[in-house]
Design an enzyme around this catalytic site. Structure first.
Site, PDB file in Angstrom:
ATOM      1  N   LYS A 212      72.119 112.020  32.856  1.00 46.92           N
ATOM      2  CA  LYS A 212      71.766 111.423  31.561  1.00 46.92           C
ATOM      3  C   LYS A 212      72.779 110.352  31.107  1.00 46.92           C
ATOM      4  O   LYS A 212      72.768 109.271  31.675  1.00 46.92           O
ATOM      5  CB  LYS A 212      71.524 112.526  30.529  1.00 46.92           C
ATOM      6  CG  LYS A 212      70.376 113.430  31.026  1.00 46.92           C
ATOM      7  CD  LYS A 212      69.760 114.383  30.046  1.00 46.92           C
ATOM      8  CE  LYS A 212      68.484 114.940  30.665  1.00 46.92           C
ATOM      9  NZ  LYS A 212      68.429 116.362  30.879  1.00 46.92           N
TER      10      LYS A 212
ATOM     11  N   ASP B 210      76.903 123.063  33.591  1.00 51.62           N
ATOM     12  CA  ASP B 210      75.927 121.996  33.719  1.00 51.62           C
ATOM     13  C   ASP B 210      75.986 121.178  32.439  1.00 51.62           C
ATOM     14  O   ASP B 210      75.387 121.529  31.426  1.00 51.62           O
ATOM     15  CB  ASP B 210      74.531 122.587  33.941  1.00 51.62           C
ATOM     16  CG  ASP B 210      73.448 121.516  33.945  1.00 51.62           C
ATOM     17  OD1 ASP B 210      73.776 120.340  33.710  1.00 51.62           O
ATOM     18  OD2 ASP B 210      72.279 121.869  34.177  1.00 51.62           O
TER      19      ASP B 210
ATOM     20  N   TYR C  39      68.035 125.141  31.972  1.00 50.21           N
ATOM     21  CA  TYR C  39      67.379 124.276  32.945  1.00 50.21           C
ATOM     22  C   TYR C  39      68.443 123.515  33.712  1.00 50.21           C
ATOM     23  O   TYR C  39      69.350 122.935  33.111  1.00 50.21           O
ATOM     24  CB  TYR C  39      66.451 123.293  32.221  1.00 50.21           C
ATOM     25  CG  TYR C  39      65.690 122.370  33.151  1.00 50.21           C
ATOM     26  CD1 TYR C  39      64.715 122.875  34.005  1.00 50.21           C
ATOM     27  CD2 TYR C  39      65.951 120.998  33.173  1.00 50.21           C
ATOM     28  CE1 TYR C  39      64.010 122.026  34.863  1.00 50.21           C
ATOM     29  CE2 TYR C  39      65.253 120.146  34.020  1.00 50.21           C
ATOM     30  CZ  TYR C  39      64.289 120.666  34.865  1.00 50.21           C
ATOM     31  OH  TYR C  39      63.593 119.824  35.702  1.00 50.21           O
TER      32      TYR C  39
HETATM   33  C1  LIG Z   1      67.971 116.999  32.273  1.00 49.56           C
HETATM   34  C2  LIG Z   1      68.753 118.116  32.796  1.00 49.56           C
HETATM   35  C3  LIG Z   1      68.872 118.385  34.164  1.00 49.56           C
HETATM   36  C4  LIG Z   1      68.073 117.642  35.211  1.00 49.56           C
HETATM   37  O1  LIG Z   1      68.401 116.307  35.290  1.00 49.56           O
HETATM   38  P1  LIG Z   1      67.350 115.297  35.984  1.00 49.56           P
HETATM   39  O2  LIG Z   1      68.074 113.990  35.963  1.00 49.56           O
HETATM   40  O3  LIG Z   1      66.118 115.353  35.156  1.00 49.56           O
HETATM   41  O4  LIG Z   1      67.127 115.796  37.361  1.00 49.56           O
HETATM   42  C5  LIG Z   1      69.735 119.376  34.572  1.00 49.56           C
HETATM   43  N1  LIG Z   1      70.436 120.085  33.676  1.00 49.56           N
HETATM   44  C6  LIG Z   1      70.342 119.871  32.359  1.00 49.56           C
HETATM   45  C7  LIG Z   1      71.170 120.680  31.420  1.00 49.56           C
HETATM   46  C8  LIG Z   1      69.486 118.901  31.864  1.00 49.56           C
HETATM   47  O5  LIG Z   1      69.366 118.729  30.548  1.00 49.56           O
END
Ligand SMILES: *Cc1c(COP(=O)(O)O)cnc(C)c1O
Length: 429
Positions: free
Chosen positions: A267, A239, A144
């Site tokens: 985060k 990511d 994701y």
């Molecule tokens: C949470 C998450 C996102 C998205 O971040 P948001 O602040 O919710 O837009 C993207 N990549 C990873 C790996 C995530 O865990």
């Protein structure tokens, strides 16, 4: 437990907010029932609108690695707020947090702040395309990267929970530029690269996957991707929105000893306020506006309150590097405790863990990619488990496809209590 007020508030919310929530997984649709409305939280605990106390294993889905309402973070935000909440001009604090991030994370020279992980990943891919002059990207099934169009192809997290990994509204034109690979399958990636190498801008992945449950990279997987990228003029994008400032001060790059070309954050970097960021070496970052041609901007990017929270959080992690070891140990303790009681109760399960990321799948097969995660997800069992835990005051993610997020605010007493509850709930599965 009583959820009367939560239930009433949810009914009200559904009238004016789609599904009553501002982000889908919060709605409990995956597990049934209705969400808990939280009133306040401190340290390892949340208190809901009905007065229930919950030990929190979500921690706002990752950011609160030191627990709720952590004093240095809260104080920093309050002090800043008194002096103005946004200026739309540069501020010194933006340079300070950038300097600190560049110091903590290996292999980056510059960092650009945005407002979410979604924005970070979306901008990183645009930058990779601008830098390489190529259009296509490879992403992995079950990873994701936020909800921007290019990534909603076999996406993990909420998309996986609701069985809609591909979203209507994403055009064919956009979807055709996202090629899909299987996590932990280097041969599969090699074939895709071989067939598309003149068109590939980047390979993007969660270097430790956390949005289809926790799935660590197989040995040699990250190294293999790096080599493949270097040989073919493709950028490797890590990511690290979930893993950054969690699995180590320098994230997976540090922990695995593999460097990426562009790294995305979110985060933890915001300390619980809306922050994302992406970073790379000078050569790549110089392609960004206003220095270079790739456009990217934000009215509230680098917002003083968000930067104050993020700076307080990163400073604490930087100065107390033992925190990373401490949460790893706590997670290991939880892992061993849960493993024992689940075994004693003859439950079929697989626990995956890397550092302070951990997930429990109710099946015997190894969980190494999207397919094995979906197949091993005995959703009926997970849902019973989830509600059993909640009923006993333990709040885990309302989905079989999410990592638990351990915070250092959890005490060993909290962990023992949790393991006891797992034992009690296992008897009902
Ligand atoms: C949470 C998450 C996102 C998205 O971040 P948001 O602040 O919710 O837009 C993207 N990549 C990873 C790996 C995530 O865990």
């Amino acid at each position: 437990m009583i959820y009367k007020r939560s239930s009433e508030l949810f009914a009200e919310a559904q009238k004016v907010i789609p599904g009553g929530v501002n982000s889908p997984v919060r709605a409990f649709k995956g597990v049934g029932g209705h969400p808990i409305f939280v009133k306040e939280a401190k340290g390892a605990y949340m208190y809901d609108e009905d007065g229930n106390k919950l030990i929190d294993y979500i921690n706002s889905w990752g950011p609160l690695i030191l627990g709720h309402a952590h004093k240095p973070v809260v104080d920093a935000v309050i002090e800043k707020a008194k002096k103005g909440t946004s200026f739309g001009t540069p501020t010194e604090l933006e340079t300070k947090i950038a300097e600190l991030a560049v110091k903590m994370v290996p292999n980056i020279d510059q960092i650009r702040m945005v407002n979410s992980g979604t924005e970070a990943c979306m901008s990183a891919v645009r930058l990779a395309r601008g830098f390489t002059g190529k259009d296509k990207i490879i992403k992995f099934a079950g990873c994701y990267h936020g909800h921007s169009d290019s990534f909603l192809i076999q996406a993990g997290s909420g998309a996986m929970t609701f069985g809609t990994p591909n979203s209507p509204g994403v055009t064919q034109g956009t979807a055709k530029d996202t090629l899909l690979a299987q996590y932990n399958d280097l041969e599969n990636v090699k074939e895709l690269v071989e067939a598309n190498k003149d068109d590939l801008a980047c390979i993007i992945l969660e270097p430790v996957a956390g949005n289809m449950g926790c799935i660590p990279p197989a040995e040699g997987f990250l190294e293999g991707l790096k080599k493949l990228c270097d040989e073919n003029g493709i950028l490797l994008v890590f990511d690290e929105v979930m893993t950054g400032f969690r699995l180590a001060a320098g994230g997976v790059q540090e922990r695995a000893g593999v460097n990426a070309d562009i790294v995305c954050f979110g985060k933890v970097i915001g300390g619980g306020l809306p922050v994302g960021a992406f970073a790379a070496r000078n050569e790549i970052m110089n392609y960004l506006a206003p220095v270079g041609p790739v456009y990217q901007a934000g009215t509230l990017s680098g917002n003083p309150l968000a930067m104050a929270a993020g700076y307080a959080m990163l400073s604490e992690l930087n100065e107390n590097r033992n925190i990373f070891e401490s949460i790893d140990k706590k997670t290991e303790y939880l892992h061993e405790g849960m493993e024992k009681v689940l075994k004693d109760n003859n439950i079929e399960f697989t626990i995956n863990r890397l550092g302070s990321m951990i997930s429990v799948h109710f099946g015997n097969e190894p969980v190494i990619n999207f397919d094995s995660s979906s197949n091993s997800a005995s959703l009926g069992t997970f849902n019973k488990f989830f509600h059993g835990m909640l009923e006993n005051g333990i709040y885990i993610a309302p989905s079989a496809f999410e990592t638990w997020f351990i915070s250092d605010a959890l005490s060993y007493e909290d962990l023992d209590k949790t393991i006891e509850v797992v034992d009690k709930v296992a008897k009902t599965l």
